[in-house]
Design an enzyme around this catalytic site. Structure first.
Site, PDB file in Angstrom:
ATOM      1  N   HIS A   1      31.675  47.680  83.282  1.00 51.57           N
ATOM      2  CA  HIS A   1      32.856  48.129  84.038  1.00 51.57           C
ATOM      3  C   HIS A   1      34.152  47.830  83.286  1.00 51.57           C
ATOM      4  O   HIS A   1      34.223  46.940  82.426  1.00 51.57           O
ATOM      5  CB  HIS A   1      32.893  47.457  85.411  1.00 51.57           C
ATOM      6  CG  HIS A   1      33.010  45.963  85.336  1.00 51.57           C
ATOM      7  ND1 HIS A   1      34.211  45.317  85.110  1.00 51.57           N
ATOM      8  CD2 HIS A   1      32.082  44.986  85.429  1.00 51.57           C
ATOM      9  CE1 HIS A   1      34.020  44.017  85.085  1.00 51.57           C
ATOM     10  NE2 HIS A   1      32.721  43.786  85.274  1.00 51.57           N
TER      11      HIS A   1
ATOM     12  N   GLU B   1      38.247  46.610  82.993  1.00 46.99           N
ATOM     13  CA  GLU B   1      38.879  45.340  83.359  1.00 46.99           C
ATOM     14  C   GLU B   1      39.085  45.258  84.875  1.00 46.99           C
ATOM     15  O   GLU B   1      39.647  46.162  85.485  1.00 46.99           O
ATOM     16  CB  GLU B   1      40.239  45.211  82.670  1.00 46.99           C
ATOM     17  CG  GLU B   1      40.943  43.898  82.986  1.00 46.99           C
ATOM     18  CD  GLU B   1      42.385  43.861  82.530  1.00 46.99           C
ATOM     19  OE1 GLU B   1      42.725  43.023  81.683  1.00 46.99           O
ATOM     20  OE2 GLU B   1      43.188  44.698  83.037  1.00 46.99           O
TER      21      GLU B   1
ATOM     22  N   TRP C   1      39.943  40.195  88.561  1.00 44.59           N
ATOM     23  CA  TRP C   1      39.580  38.805  88.245  1.00 44.59           C
ATOM     24  C   TRP C   1      39.327  38.610  86.760  1.00 44.59           C
ATOM     25  O   TRP C   1      39.465  37.502  86.253  1.00 44.59           O
ATOM     26  CB  TRP C   1      38.393  38.353  89.088  1.00 44.59           C
ATOM     27  CG  TRP C   1      38.806  37.938  90.477  1.00 44.59           C
ATOM     28  CD1 TRP C   1      39.966  38.258  91.124  1.00 44.59           C
ATOM     29  CD2 TRP C   1      38.058  37.119  91.374  1.00 44.59           C
ATOM     30  NE1 TRP C   1      39.983  37.697  92.375  1.00 44.59           N
ATOM     31  CE2 TRP C   1      38.821  36.995  92.560  1.00 44.59           C
ATOM     32  CE3 TRP C   1      36.824  36.487  91.312  1.00 44.59           C
ATOM     33  CZ2 TRP C   1      38.388  36.251  93.655  1.00 44.59           C
ATOM     34  CZ3 TRP C   1      36.374  35.762  92.409  1.00 44.59           C
ATOM     35  CH2 TRP C   1      37.157  35.642  93.566  1.00 44.59           C
TER      36      TRP C   1
ATOM     37  N   ARG D   1      33.846  47.436  91.186  1.00 46.48           N
ATOM     38  CA  ARG D   1      34.374  47.555  89.833  1.00 46.48           C
ATOM     39  C   ARG D   1      33.459  48.401  88.956  1.00 46.48           C
ATOM     40  O   ARG D   1      33.941  49.111  88.056  1.00 46.48           O
ATOM     41  CB  ARG D   1      34.618  46.177  89.213  1.00 46.48           C
ATOM     42  CG  ARG D   1      33.417  45.239  89.122  1.00 46.48           C
ATOM     43  CD  ARG D   1      33.911  43.833  88.784  1.00 46.48           C
ATOM     44  NE  ARG D   1      32.848  42.856  88.534  1.00 46.48           N
ATOM     45  CZ  ARG D   1      32.251  42.136  89.482  1.00 46.48           C
ATOM     46  NH1 ARG D   1      32.584  42.303  90.760  1.00 46.48           N
ATOM     47  NH2 ARG D   1      31.340  41.239  89.156  1.00 46.48           N
TER      48      ARG D   1
ATOM     49  N   GLU E   1      26.227  41.843  88.949  1.00 44.20           N
ATOM     50  CA  GLU E   1      26.497  40.784  87.987  1.00 44.20           C
ATOM     51  C   GLU E   1      25.707  39.527  88.339  1.00 44.20           C
ATOM     52  O   GLU E   1      25.217  39.367  89.469  1.00 44.20           O
ATOM     53  CB  GLU E   1      28.002  40.484  87.984  1.00 44.20           C
ATOM     54  CG  GLU E   1      28.476  39.359  87.083  1.00 44.20           C
ATOM     55  CD  GLU E   1      28.143  39.567  85.613  1.00 44.20           C
ATOM     56  OE1 GLU E   1      26.938  39.542  85.274  1.00 44.20           O
ATOM     57  OE2 GLU E   1      29.089  39.726  84.816  1.00 44.20           O
TER      58      GLU E   1
ATOM     59  N   HIS F   1      27.301  45.476  84.643  1.00 42.56           N
ATOM     60  CA  HIS F   1      28.067  44.253  84.390  1.00 42.56           C
ATOM     61  C   HIS F   1      27.572  43.560  83.130  1.00 42.56           C
ATOM     62  O   HIS F   1      26.463  43.822  82.647  1.00 42.56           O
ATOM     63  CB  HIS F   1      27.953  43.326  85.602  1.00 42.56           C
ATOM     64  CG  HIS F   1      28.328  44.011  86.871  1.00 42.56           C
ATOM     65  ND1 HIS F   1      29.594  43.961  87.405  1.00 42.56           N
ATOM     66  CD2 HIS F   1      27.600  44.811  87.699  1.00 42.56           C
ATOM     67  CE1 HIS F   1      29.632  44.679  88.510  1.00 42.56           C
ATOM     68  NE2 HIS F   1      28.439  45.209  88.710  1.00 42.56           N
TER      69      HIS F   1
ATOM     70  N   ASN G   1      26.316  40.646  82.367  1.00 41.14           N
ATOM     71  CA  ASN G   1      25.039  39.939  82.340  1.00 41.14           C
ATOM     72  C   ASN G   1      23.853  40.812  82.735  1.00 41.14           C
ATOM     73  O   ASN G   1      22.760  40.656  82.176  1.00 41.14           O
ATOM     74  CB  ASN G   1      25.117  38.689  83.214  1.00 41.14           C
ATOM     75  CG  ASN G   1      25.919  37.594  82.536  1.00 41.14           C
ATOM     76  OD1 ASN G   1      25.550  37.104  81.480  1.00 41.14           O
ATOM     77  ND2 ASN G   1      27.043  37.222  83.134  1.00 41.14           N
TER      78      ASN G   1
END
Length: 248
Positions: A9, A11, A14, A60, A87, A182, A184
């Site tokens: 995704h 920016e 967070w 996101r 994520e 994401h 991870n």
């Protein structure tokens, strides 16, 4: 020729604040929206034409996918969402500033929480307001499926059934498959495809909104992998990800 297109995704709010995000559902920044749209323009320019898309339950990633498809004028494509592409859960450090956390606990400890293959951050209580158990979108999950903290190993284990059972079979049917997720969860796919060791994958940084292409022959043999875009810009983005949790 077949292509699996992975995109982290753009920016998020967070990311900009340098906070551990995990399953918290934060939005894209204006910069994140722009870079997602640019990723779509680049994919279109390079001749990619996905026929099916996969993303997580987190906005996101969903909004990044929407921007990519808008830029490609392919908003009509079928999209499947799965919590398994979410994520990694950062447990009780979710919402904390990465640099401040590193200053308090040390770079080495925070690196373990962020990237260790099998070390989990402190867990959330099930009734914590940040717990996925309190979120209606996960109401169908059992308590055993709700992650209150995860190491990368855990993220990959809950991702793999979906990757092997849904995404890989799609490559047999379609020539271009797009996955927007994401850092991870995408690491799990990269580790599987490239046969990376546990040590190699925790050091591998996936930049935001950079299309990562895996090219296969028709028998699903991996031929090559590469990232689209200016190599210097990509390298700078990857280094920025690596530096996020270092104390100043």
């Amino acid at each position: 020729m077949r292509h699996l297109i992975l995109v982290r995704h753009g920016e998020s709010e967070w990311n900009k604040l340098n906070l551990f995000t995990g399953w918290t559902d934060v939005d894209l920044t204006e910069a994140g929206i722009r870079e997602a749209y640019e990723a779509g323009k680049l994919l279109k320019k390079e001749g990619f034409a996905p026929q099916i898309c996969y993303t997580s339950y987190l906005k996101r990633a969903v909004k990044t996918l929407n921007q990519i498809l808008d830029a490609m004028n392919m908003d009509y494509l079928p999209v499947e969402k799965s919590w398994r592409l979410n994520e990694k859960s950062y447990g009780a450090i979710q919402g904390l500033n990465k640099t401040e956390t590193a200053a308090k606990y040390g770079d080495d400890q925070v690196l373990l929480w962020r990237r260790s293959f099998d070390v989990r951050p402190p867990a959330l209580p099930m009734d914590d307001p940040r717990s996925p158990r309190q979120d209606p979108r996960y109401a169908a999950l059992s308590d055993a499926e709700i992650p209150l903290t995860e190491a990368l190993k855990d993220t990959i284990e809950r991702l793999m059934p979906y990757y092997r059972g849904t995404i890989l079979p799609a490559l047999e049917q379609y020539h271009d498959v797009l996955v927007v997720a994401h850092g991870n969860s995408l690491r799990g796919i990269v580790k599987e495809l490239k046969g990376m060791s546990n040590e190699e994958i925790i050091k591998f940084n996936i930049p935001t909104a950079v299309p990562y292409i895996f090219e296969f022959d028709d028998s699903q043999k991996l031929l090559r992998d590469y990232m689209l875009g200016d190599p210097e810009v990509i390298a700078a983005k990857m280094q920025s990800v690596a530096n996020q949790a270092k104390k100043k």
